[in-house]
Design an enzyme around this catalytic site. Structure first.
Site, PDB file in Angstrom:
ATOM      1  N   LYS A  12       0.667  -1.320   0.047  1.00 49.58           N
ATOM      2  CA  LYS A  12       0.214  -0.224  -0.297  1.00 49.58           C
ATOM      3  C   LYS A  12       0.667   1.261  -0.046  1.00 49.58           C
ATOM      4  O   LYS A  12       0.347   2.033  -0.102  1.00 49.58           O
ATOM      5  CB  LYS A  12      -1.037   0.038   1.204  1.00 49.58           C
ATOM      6  CG  LYS A  12      -2.346  -0.474   1.174  1.00 49.58           C
ATOM      7  CD  LYS A  12      -3.522  -0.553   2.205  1.00 49.58           C
ATOM      8  CE  LYS A  12      -4.293  -1.988   1.891  1.00 49.58           C
ATOM      9  NZ  LYS A  12      -5.054  -0.986   3.427  1.00 49.58           N
ATOM     10  N   ASP A  63     -10.119   3.626   1.612  1.00 47.13           N
ATOM     11  CA  ASP A  63     -10.240   3.180   3.206  1.00 47.13           C
ATOM     12  C   ASP A  63     -11.108   4.386   4.261  1.00 47.13           C
ATOM     13  O   ASP A  63     -11.838   3.981   5.260  1.00 47.13           O
ATOM     14  CB  ASP A  63      -8.628   3.024   3.695  1.00 47.13           C
ATOM     15  CG  ASP A  63      -8.377   1.292   3.045  1.00 47.13           C
ATOM     16  OD1 ASP A  63      -8.972   0.795   3.202  1.00 47.13           O
ATOM     17  OD2 ASP A  63      -7.190   1.316   3.582  1.00 47.13           O
TER      18      ASP A  63
END
Ligand code: ATR
Length: 288
Positions: free
Chosen positions: A78, A114
């Site tokens: 990520k 997210d």
């Protein structure tokens, strides 16, 4: 025909998306997205891409060349993937992590969905996040997305972490970015934690404590009392009913499990890839 023009056509060659990580076998995203594509009659294919860190560069170039529409990105890529992309959104830049990529005709754009997924899940559970007070447990990658979301909503945030220095570094970074004070605590400081919790409306567990294969873990010290007015959001979704959520309900407070955030971060990626609203309930049922 451009990729965009072809999205709604039924073609023999499916449009490709997938998840890149190492490992990726445990991911629920393939089930969730495949169910969504089927529900909307889209000829799209979602693949698992287990790629080791040293092979990331080649893998990302393959995605660019072979005209994949996009990717989800998971552990451990990520952060590292950012350097391989052409553009990342300001939100992903501040959070420091990309979990979704869109291939815009060879230009790879990185997003973080997210934080949006977290806010959507909170709202869906009936908690309006604007201008509240929150205590965040943890200071890792998940905490960064949650702290960003809460500050963006004007919340007052206290970060409590096992490693207090890590929490201080995170607080300093975000305080500068948002021009806000962010309080920091060690998870060992029970008196400080109790006082912060008493003064908050929301407690969010962003640590991995309580997650399978150690479902008996609880991130909060046993002496902490949860007031009934509190809403507790546990990012852990495996198991769904964590020790922390059991304790929350026993105290008469409101608990929310981590599945909603997973669904809504996926729904946002789906929207970015397809330009269509995601079938949220189909996605949820696919992984429930
Ligand atoms: P993620 O991307 O899921 O946030 P991470 O970046 O590795 O993963 O962060 C894990 C978080 O869980 C950290 O806040 C970590 O605390 P430390 O910074 O002190 O390591 C927290 N965590 C993990 N195991 C823990 C434990 N046994 N007790 C308390 N906190 C723990």
């Amino acid at each position: 025909m451009s990729i965009d023009d072809s999205i709604h056509d039924v073609e023999t060659i499916p449009i490709r998306v997938g998840i890149i990580g190492y490992p990726v076998g445990h991911s629920l995203s393939p089930k969730m997205h495949t169910a969504a594509f089927r529900a909307l009659g889209l000829n799209w294919e979602y693949s698992l891409l287990p790629v080791a860190p040293e092979e990331m560069q080649d893998a990302i170039e393959m995605i660019r060349r072979e005209v994949w529409r996009g990717l989800n990105v998971t552990v451990p890529h990520k952060q590292a993937v950012i350097l391989l992309l052409d553009f990342i959104t300001p939100q992903a830049e501040i959070i420091g992590a990309v979990n979704s990529i869109v291939n815009q005709n060879g230009r790879l754009v990185g997003y973080n969905t997210d934080w949006i997924g977290f806010l959507e899940a909170l709202r869906e559970a009936g908690f309006d996040p604007a201008n509240r007070r929150a205590v965040v447990l943890g200071a890792g990658g998940a905490a960064r997305a949650v702290v960003y979301a809460l500050l963006e909503q004007g919340e007052t945030v206290t970060i409590a972490n096992r490693n207090q220095r890590k929490a201080e570094a995170l607080a300093l970074e975000f305080a500068t970015q948002f021009d806000r004070e962010i309080a920091v605590l060690s998870l060992d400081d029970s008196a400080g934690l109790q006082s912060a919790i008493n003064n908050a409306e929301l407690l969010v567990n962003c640590t991995s404590v309580g997650m399978s294969p150690y479902p008996n873990g609880d991130p909060l010290p046993p002496e902490i009392v949860l007031p009934p007015h509190l809403t507790v959001y546990d990012l852990v979704y495996n198991p769904r009913e964590t020790q922390l959520l059991k304790r929350t309900r026993a105290a008469g407070a409101t608990g929310i499990d981590g599945l909603g955030m997973l669904v809504h971060q996926g729904a946002e990626a789906f929207r970015l890839w397809t330009g269509l609203d995601a079938p949220i309930e189909v996605m949820r049922q696919a992984i429930e």
